[in-house]
Design a protein around this motif. Structure first.
Motif, mmCIF file in Angstrom:
data_model
loop_
_atom_site.group_PDB
_atom_site.id
_atom_site.type_symbol
_atom_site.label_atom_id
_atom_site.label_comp_id
_atom_site.label_asym_id
_atom_site.label_seq_id
_atom_site.Cartn_x
_atom_site.Cartn_y
_atom_site.Cartn_z
ATOM 1 N N ARG A 254 6.035 -1.811 15.878
ATOM 2 C CA ARG A 254 6.005 -0.482 15.188
ATOM 3 C C ARG A 254 4.544 -0.301 14.677
ATOM 4 O O ARG A 254 3.834 -1.096 14.524
ATOM 5 C CB ARG A 254 6.739 -0.648 13.823
ATOM 6 C CG ARG A 254 8.228 -1.014 13.857
ATOM 7 C CD ARG A 254 8.810 -0.877 12.662
ATOM 8 N NE ARG A 254 10.298 -1.155 12.923
ATOM 9 C CZ ARG A 254 10.830 -2.274 12.095
ATOM 10 N NH1 ARG A 254 10.323 -3.156 11.531
ATOM 11 N NH2 ARG A 254 12.176 -2.584 12.284
ATOM 12 N N LEU A 257 2.450 3.064 9.544
ATOM 13 C CA LEU A 257 2.613 4.506 8.997
ATOM 14 C C LEU A 257 1.999 4.618 7.633
ATOM 15 O O LEU A 257 1.081 5.492 7.383
ATOM 16 C CB LEU A 257 4.020 5.080 8.745
ATOM 17 C CG LEU A 257 4.224 6.368 8.257
ATOM 18 C CD1 LEU A 257 3.748 7.509 9.402
ATOM 19 C CD2 LEU A 257 5.656 6.538 8.029
ATOM 20 N N GLU A 278 6.580 2.541 10.875
ATOM 21 C CA GLU A 278 7.530 3.489 11.435
ATOM 22 C C GLU A 278 8.962 2.772 11.658
ATOM 23 O O GLU A 278 8.953 1.706 12.131
ATOM 24 C CB GLU A 278 7.109 4.051 12.759
ATOM 25 C CG GLU A 278 5.823 4.971 12.619
ATOM 26 C CD GLU A 278 5.413 5.613 13.788
ATOM 27 O OE1 GLU A 278 6.058 5.142 15.082
ATOM 28 O OE2 GLU A 278 4.553 6.375 13.876
ATOM 29 N N ARG A 415 8.673 11.937 8.586
ATOM 30 C CA ARG A 415 8.126 10.651 8.731
ATOM 31 C C ARG A 415 8.379 9.671 7.790
ATOM 32 O O ARG A 415 8.393 8.235 8.014
ATOM 33 C CB ARG A 415 6.321 10.813 8.938
ATOM 34 C CG ARG A 415 6.155 12.083 9.952
ATOM 35 C CD ARG A 415 4.488 12.224 9.913
ATOM 36 N NE ARG A 415 3.808 11.215 10.373
ATOM 37 C CZ ARG A 415 2.616 11.489 10.307
ATOM 38 N NH1 ARG A 415 1.786 12.396 9.693
ATOM 39 N NH2 ARG A 415 1.844 10.410 10.863
ATOM 40 N N GLY A 445 12.156 6.978 14.308
ATOM 41 C CA GLY A 445 10.708 6.769 13.542
ATOM 42 C C GLY A 445 10.606 7.002 12.182
ATOM 43 O O GLY A 445 9.775 6.529 11.504
ATOM 44 N N THR A 446 11.639 7.418 11.522
ATOM 45 C CA THR A 446 11.511 7.845 10.247
ATOM 46 C C THR A 446 11.491 6.455 9.413
ATOM 47 O O THR A 446 12.227 5.682 9.490
ATOM 48 C CB THR A 446 12.865 8.624 9.596
ATOM 49 O OG1 THR A 446 12.629 9.767 10.105
ATOM 50 C CG2 THR A 446 12.616 8.766 7.942
#
Length: 502
Positions: A254, A257, A278, A415, A445-446
């Protein structure tokens, strides 16, 4: 003592209660269970005098009674602590505790010493963290909930009704409340307890009446009934034990983020740092008031932070308002629907599309047909039960109101989604549906930061849990440490094994 037979209540074309029956003996603690929209709140509001029944009979000590108002209900020795709270924010705690039943002298003045004495007693007994003269609006929700119970107890009722009153409380507060109420039960008081928290139901209650679709479908002895059977009686469906459709990928696969570095928010949050990738769900745990809510609101631009950095996808951000946060793909959901989420007198479509509309130009045109279709699509996906897109939001059950809040973020695919007790006051079936939606969002992807007052919920959904204690992260739980005992220890500030605990 109390017997309800074939109770009926209609709101226009909606039959909230069709055939509800219930018995409550002297000194009994009975749970009233059912999915959101099953009629629980309607039934207890009939008993409290807020709603008038359209059919059926209510007996108290074998006498057929008519409850036409809250004053009449109180006359019959019935008191209710409301989920939505009946407190007046601008009044002090002690003024609220006697509101409507103020002790007075024959000259018409208040017995202030008597009021202060009762307030001090209940502060000590229930552990309310406030002084008698504190304005209620200065108290947090958990302490307001305790004050609501103290207010109901002022009249020394024969029957106490608790409607989701523990939804905003944490375990230590709930345990103290239950200890107090069990003592009162031993003196002969009967309690009708409405809750979605099965752990509390089994710890506090002896029996349960279950409603489905406004009808009493089952009465059970809780010692002889497993939780899965309660869910079956509530929903009519067997419990499904499913794993997420999308397997969790390894951390290294991942992208990073969110990075929070040494974030400080007033005196509530002290140099908190964490990382989120993510598609990951991390949990935030802690007793009430340890800084979790302030931390989430700082990320969303509601609370100002005085130190530290927030980086999203490697870029440092200065978030000064929720609009800044939404522009950067950050969403927020609170479990406090009435104060922070729902627009009660607006319709379903307006509530679902509010974020979309707010982010567009002030003079943007929103075609009615397009809005209706968008709202219907979300209602269908979330299985929101309402008479239509024009139904007023406050006409929906609590679970369906919370689905409105979740639904407004679906079309934006944020996001980062910040969740502050998002399923508070939602029944077990609706909670499962909502959490499955959150898990579905992570597949695209959230990333989610999930704060909850329900430890079991966090352990079920989070891949990692950060534990807050006095504004700091004192423990990061992963792997085999993701269990109830480790979590409970960390929440109390105990981060190492204590010798001799084996």
């Amino acid at each position: 003592m109390l017997r309800i037979e074939n109770l009926q209540k209609n709101f226009g074309a909606v039959k909230a209660l069709r055939d509800a029956s219930l018995k409550l003996e002297k000194g009994e603690i009975r749970a009233l269970l059912g999915a959101n929209g099953s009629g629980k709140s309607t039934l207890v509001k009939v008993l409290s005098g807020l709603n008038r029944k359209d059919g059926g009979r209510i007996f108290l000590n074998e006498t057929d009674i008519q409850i036409s108002s809250p004053a009449v209900s109180k006359k019959y020795g019935i008191a209710m602590a409301y989920q939505d709270l009946s407190l007046i924010p601008e009044l002090s705690l002690e003024e609220n505790l006697v509101l409507g039943s103020e002790p007075g002298t024959s000259w018409g003045s208040l017995r202030k010493n008597q009021i202060r004495e009762y307030a001090e007693k209940m502060i000590e007994v229930l552990g309310i963290q406030a002084a008698p003269d504190t304005q209620v609006k200065e108290m947090d929700l958990s302490n307001q909930g305790l004050a609501e119970v103290a207010k109901a107890m002022y009249t020394k009722p024969q029957i106490l009704i608790l409607d989701e009153i523990t939804a905003s409380m944490h375990h230590d507060q709930v345990e103290r409340l239950f200890t107090y109420l069990k003592r009162e039960r031993e003196k002969g008081m009967s309690i009708l307890y409405v809750s979605h928290r099965f752990e509390e139901v089994y710890a506090f209650c002896e029996t349960a009446t279950i409603l489905r679709g406004g009808i009493s479908v089952k009465e059970v002895c809780l010692k002889e009934t497993a939780p899965d059977r309660l869910v079956y009686y509530m929903t009519g469906e067997e419990t499904k034990r499913e794993s997420p459709d999308t397997p969790l990928c390894a951390d290294e696969e991942r992208k990073l983020l969110l990075q929070v570095e040494n974030l400080t928010v007033g005196r509530q949050v002290k140099k908190v740092s964490l990382r989120l990738r993510e598609g990951e769900i991390i949990g935030i745990a802690g007793l009430q008031g340890q800084g979790q809510s302030e931390f989430l609101r700082a990320l969303y631009g509601v609370c100002a932070y005085q130190g530290g950095r927030i980086l999203l996808a490697g870029e440092e951000m200065k978030i000064r308002s929720p609009k800044d946060a939404v522009k950067r793909g950050i969403g927020f959901i609170s479990g406090d629907r009435e104060k922070e989420e729902i627009f009660p007198v607006r319709n379903v479509a307006e509530n679902l599309l509010i974020v979309e509309h707010a982010m567009k130009s002030l003079f943007s045109y929103h075609p009615a047909s397009k809005c209706r279709k968008a709202a219907l699509d979300i209602m269908d996906r979330l299985q929101i039960v309402a008479s239509g897109t024009q139904a007023q939001a406050d006409s929906l059950s609590g679970g369906n109101q919370q689905k409105l809040v979740v639904g407004r973020w679906l079309s934006r695919s944020p996001r980062l989604l910040l969740l502050d007790d998002p399923t508070k006051g939602v029944d077990v079936a609706a909670r499962g549906e909502i959490n499955r939606l959150f898990q579905e969002m992570t597949s695209s992807g959230t990333a989610i930061i999930y704060s909850s007052s329900d430890n079991d919920e966090l352990l079920e959904i989070a891949q990692k849990i950060y534990v807050f204690y006095e504004g700091e992260i004192v423990k990061e739980l992963t792997g085999q440490e993701l269990n109830g005992e480790s979590l409970a220890r960390a929440m109390l500030g105990v981060t190492e094994e204590v010798p001799g605990d084996e």
